[in-house]
Write an enzyme that holds these catalytic residues in place. Sequence first.
Site, PDB file in Angstrom:
ATOM      1  N   ARG A  33       0.859  -1.188   0.000  1.00 21.54           N
ATOM      2  CA  ARG A  33       0.000   0.000   0.000  1.00 21.54           C
ATOM      3  C   ARG A  33       0.893   1.235   0.000  1.00 21.54           C
ATOM      4  O   ARG A  33       1.148   1.831   1.042  1.00 21.54           O
ATOM      5  CB  ARG A  33      -0.923  -0.011   1.214  1.00 21.54           C
ATOM      6  CG  ARG A  33      -1.915   1.151   1.251  1.00 21.54           C
ATOM      7  CD  ARG A  33      -2.856   1.018   2.442  1.00 21.54           C
ATOM      8  NE  ARG A  33      -3.775   2.139   2.532  1.00 21.54           N
ATOM      9  CZ  ARG A  33      -3.467   3.309   3.106  1.00 21.54           C
ATOM     10  NH1 ARG A  33      -2.278   3.511   3.637  1.00 21.54           N
ATOM     11  NH2 ARG A  33      -4.369   4.280   3.152  1.00 21.54           N
ATOM     12  N   SER A  46     -13.157  -3.574   0.477  1.00 13.92           N
ATOM     13  CA  SER A  46     -13.421  -2.885   1.749  1.00 13.92           C
ATOM     14  C   SER A  46     -14.918  -2.700   1.959  1.00 13.92           C
ATOM     15  O   SER A  46     -15.621  -2.290   1.028  1.00 13.92           O
ATOM     16  CB  SER A  46     -12.799  -1.483   1.748  1.00 13.92           C
ATOM     17  OG  SER A  46     -11.448  -1.530   1.453  1.00 13.92           O
ATOM     18  N   LYS A  99      -4.466   6.191   8.205  1.00 14.80           N
ATOM     19  CA  LYS A  99      -5.154   6.519   6.940  1.00 14.80           C
ATOM     20  C   LYS A  99      -5.838   7.869   7.129  1.00 14.80           C
ATOM     21  O   LYS A  99      -6.779   7.981   7.929  1.00 14.80           O
ATOM     22  CB  LYS A  99      -6.163   5.406   6.609  1.00 14.80           C
ATOM     23  CG  LYS A  99      -6.965   5.630   5.339  1.00 14.80           C
ATOM     24  CD  LYS A  99      -7.723   4.354   4.979  1.00 14.80           C
ATOM     25  CE  LYS A  99      -8.947   4.603   4.114  1.00 14.80           C
ATOM     26  NZ  LYS A  99      -8.667   5.088   2.772  1.00 14.80           N
TER      27      LYS A  99
END
Length: 206
Positions: free
Chosen positions: A41, A112, A141
């Site tokens: 990521r 998600s 995040k």
Amino acid sequence: MIFDRKQLRKYFVMGSQNCVRAPGMLLEEAARSGITAFQFREKGPGSVFGGDKIRLGKRFRDICKRYNIPFIINDDIELIDFLEADGIHLGQQDAKADEIRAKYPDLIIGLSVSNMEEAKSPQIEYADYLGAGPVFWTATKVDAKQATGVEWIEQLRVLYPDKPIVGIGGIKPENAQSVLEAGADGVAIISAITRSKNVQETIDQL
Ligand SMILES: Cc1ncc(COP(=O)(O)OP(=O)(O)O)c(N)n1
Ligand SMILES: Cc1ncsc1CCOP(=O)(O)O
Ligand SMILES: [Mg+2]
């Protein structure tokens, strides 16, 4: 790679922007210490792009291959072929799971789900696993939605008794058990591993 829900048990998610030390060495140590999956990521402030991202991804992929750990890419579907990925993790704003499934029948696809509307999406059928959260508050995040609590895992488990589910967001050794007890197959972790002073101990505790 054939997907097994056990691979979600200790799912390490990371990009160079999360690391306070050399990312390759950290992944190598995490792999040696028992993570069961890895998500590349590379995203947000401090992350790298273009050729640097591909080079870093290849390095990570090679480590995952050596340890027989699924190498899953976040968001970036163009990297699936380039990096010979085992899987892709898609959010609600990313590519559509049905389209990716049509192109890559054997790819591991994660999706998600953060609320009831998302949980009822027809796209779920095309996903191998659901990433549920953020379960707890997280600073990692920047655009994370509000924390759902472990109740969200319980609700998803009722809705999808057989679907592999991994909890994400603010998970650490102290609260991982509550996520598993709520019905998750595993825990997805960034900062509790990237900031750990003893990676082996943290992964053992998870
Ligand atoms: C395992 C797992 N679950 C959820 C997410 C979050 O994905 P998304 O909502 O697309 O947000 P970004 O990670 O892309 O910022 C995830 N990455 N992994
Ligand atoms: C990528 C992502 N998706 C939902 S929360 C989150 C961040 C998880 O990071 P941390 O484990 O440090 O809370
Ligand atoms: Mg995404």
